[in-house]
Scaffold this motif. Sequence first.
Motif, short mmCIF file in Angstrom:
data_model
loop_
_atom_site.label_atom_id
_atom_site.label_comp_id
_atom_site.label_asym_id
_atom_site.label_seq_id
_atom_site.Cartn_x
_atom_site.Cartn_y
_atom_site.Cartn_z
N ALA A 249 3.68 0.91 9.92
CA ALA A 249 2.99 -0.36 9.67
C ALA A 249 3.30 -0.94 8.29
O ALA A 249 2.81 -2.02 7.96
CB ALA A 249 1.48 -0.17 9.82
N GLY A 250 4.08 -0.21 7.48
CA GLY A 250 4.48 -0.74 6.18
C GLY A 250 3.87 -0.05 4.98
O GLY A 250 4.12 -0.45 3.84
N VAL A 251 3.10 1.01 5.20
CA VAL A 251 2.54 1.78 4.09
C VAL A 251 3.63 2.72 3.56
O VAL A 251 4.21 3.50 4.32
CB VAL A 251 1.31 2.59 4.53
CG1 VAL A 251 0.80 3.46 3.39
CG2 VAL A 251 0.20 1.67 5.03
N SER A 252 3.91 2.65 2.27
CA SER A 252 4.88 3.56 1.67
C SER A 252 4.29 4.96 1.57
O SER A 252 3.10 5.12 1.31
CB SER A 252 5.28 3.07 0.28
OG SER A 252 5.90 1.79 0.35
N VAL A 253 5.12 5.97 1.79
CA VAL A 253 4.69 7.36 1.66
C VAL A 253 5.60 8.03 0.65
O VAL A 253 6.80 8.20 0.90
CB VAL A 253 4.75 8.10 3.01
CG1 VAL A 253 4.25 9.53 2.85
CG2 VAL A 253 3.92 7.36 4.06
N TRP A 254 5.04 8.40 -0.50
CA TRP A 254 5.80 9.00 -1.59
C TRP A 254 5.21 10.35 -1.94
O TRP A 254 4.00 10.58 -1.80
CB TRP A 254 5.78 8.09 -2.82
CG TRP A 254 6.39 6.73 -2.60
CD1 TRP A 254 7.50 6.45 -1.88
CD2 TRP A 254 5.91 5.48 -3.10
NE1 TRP A 254 7.76 5.09 -1.90
CE2 TRP A 254 6.80 4.47 -2.65
CE3 TRP A 254 4.83 5.10 -3.91
CZ2 TRP A 254 6.63 3.13 -2.97
CZ3 TRP A 254 4.66 3.76 -4.22
CH2 TRP A 254 5.56 2.78 -3.77
N CYS A 255 6.06 11.23 -2.44
CA CYS A 255 5.59 12.57 -2.83
C CYS A 255 6.19 12.95 -4.17
O CYS A 255 7.41 12.92 -4.35
CB CYS A 255 5.98 13.60 -1.76
SG CYS A 255 5.39 15.27 -2.13
N PHE A 256 5.32 13.32 -5.10
CA PHE A 256 5.73 13.82 -6.41
C PHE A 256 5.39 15.31 -6.51
O PHE A 256 4.43 15.79 -5.88
CB PHE A 256 5.00 13.08 -7.54
CG PHE A 256 5.32 11.61 -7.60
CD1 PHE A 256 6.49 11.16 -8.18
CD2 PHE A 256 4.44 10.68 -7.07
CE1 PHE A 256 6.79 9.80 -8.22
CE2 PHE A 256 4.72 9.33 -7.12
CZ PHE A 256 5.90 8.89 -7.69
N VAL A 257 6.18 16.04 -7.28
CA VAL A 257 5.92 17.46 -7.48
C VAL A 257 5.65 17.70 -8.96
O VAL A 257 6.32 17.11 -9.83
CB VAL A 257 7.10 18.33 -6.99
CG1 VAL A 257 8.40 17.99 -7.70
CG2 VAL A 257 6.78 19.81 -7.13
N ALA B 200 0.85 -1.19 0.00
CA ALA B 200 0.00 0.00 0.00
C ALA B 200 0.89 1.24 0.00
O ALA B 200 2.00 1.22 0.55
CB ALA B 200 -0.93 0.01 1.21
N ALA B 201 0.38 2.30 -0.62
CA ALA B 201 1.14 3.55 -0.67
C ALA B 201 0.19 4.74 -0.57
O ALA B 201 -0.87 4.76 -1.20
CB ALA B 201 1.94 3.63 -1.97
N SER B 202 0.58 5.70 0.24
CA SER B 202 -0.09 7.00 0.28
C SER B 202 0.78 7.95 -0.53
O SER B 202 1.92 8.24 -0.15
CB SER B 202 -0.23 7.48 1.73
OG SER B 202 -0.95 8.69 1.79
N VAL B 203 0.24 8.42 -1.65
CA VAL B 203 1.01 9.22 -2.60
C VAL B 203 0.48 10.65 -2.61
O VAL B 203 -0.71 10.88 -2.81
CB VAL B 203 0.95 8.62 -4.02
CG1 VAL B 203 1.68 9.51 -5.01
CG2 VAL B 203 1.55 7.22 -4.02
N PHE B 204 1.37 11.60 -2.41
CA PHE B 204 1.01 13.01 -2.39
C PHE B 204 1.55 13.68 -3.65
O PHE B 204 2.72 13.50 -4.00
CB PHE B 204 1.57 13.69 -1.14
CG PHE B 204 1.02 13.11 0.13
CD1 PHE B 204 -0.14 13.62 0.70
CD2 PHE B 204 1.66 12.04 0.76
CE1 PHE B 204 -0.66 13.07 1.87
CE2 PHE B 204 1.15 11.50 1.93
CZ PHE B 204 -0.01 12.01 2.49
N VAL B 205 0.69 14.45 -4.32
CA VAL B 205 1.09 15.18 -5.52
C VAL B 205 1.02 16.67 -5.19
O VAL B 205 -0.05 17.22 -4.96
CB VAL B 205 0.20 14.85 -6.72
CG1 VAL B 205 0.59 15.72 -7.92
CG2 VAL B 205 0.32 13.38 -7.08
#
Length: 240
Positions: free
Chosen positions: A214-222, A180-185
Motif C-alpha cells: 500500500a506504499g508504507v516503507s519498511v526499513w531495518c537498521f542494526v 509512512a514508514a515502519s522502521v525496525f531496529v
Amino acid sequence: MIAFDQPVVQGTLVRRYKRFLADVQLQEPDKETVVTAHVANTGSMLGLCDVGNKVLMSYVPSPKRRLAYSLQAIQVKGVWVGCNTQLPNRLVQQIAEKGNFAGFCGYESIRREVPYAQNNRSRIDLLLSKHHQGKPDLFVEVKNVTLRQGDVACFPDAVTQRGQKHLRDLMEVVQQGHRAASVFVVQRTDCTHFAPACNIDPDYAAGLRLAQQAGVSVWCFVAQVTSKGIQLQGQLPVHV
C-alpha cells in the motif's frame, strides 16, 4: 551512539517476571547479591531469558525511582542483545537528525509522540515535516527487534494486536497523501536480514506485506550493543 545511563554493572539473570521485572545476581568480592531491575520491554523477550545469561544494567539510585537498576542488555551465545525498547526511538531520531539516511533527508521538523490517525486514536513515534522540496510529511513507527530465528532478525516475538493496529494506521496516512514508514531496529549483530515472524504472528506478517504494497516503507537498521550503549551499524535487508 545512544548511551546507557551510567554506571553500567554486569550480573547473571535469575528470572524475568511480571513483564517489567528481572532478578539479577551480582558477583561482589565477598558475597553474592540478588537485585531486582526494571525491564523496559513489554514483549516476551523470546530466546533471551535463560537463567544464567549475563546481563548489563544501569545503576541509577534515586528517591524518585522505585528500582535503582534498569536492564539494558542480555548476552546470548556471546552476543549482547539490547532489550530496552526506549532506545530505538532515540536512535532513529538521531539518524534522522544527522541526515545520513536518504529516506529521512530534507525535513526541517522532527516531533515525537504526535497524535494521528482517525480521531487521533494513536501516537506516532516520529513525525518528520517541512520538507525543503515540498515532499509530504513522513510518519515513522519504530519497533525494537531482539528475536533471532536461524540467521534472521524477526518481529514480533509474541502476537501483537497493537502492532497490527499500527500498520493499519500507517496505511491510513498513506491513503491521505502522506508518507509512512515502519522502521525496525535490531539490537544485535548476528543476523543477516530481517523478516516478520510468520510462525509467531501470521496476521502481523500478512499486515506488513499489505502495508508495504500500500506504499508504507519498511526499513531495518542494526545496532551494536556494548557496555556503553547502542551504536548504529548500518541496515539489514528486509524480506517481507
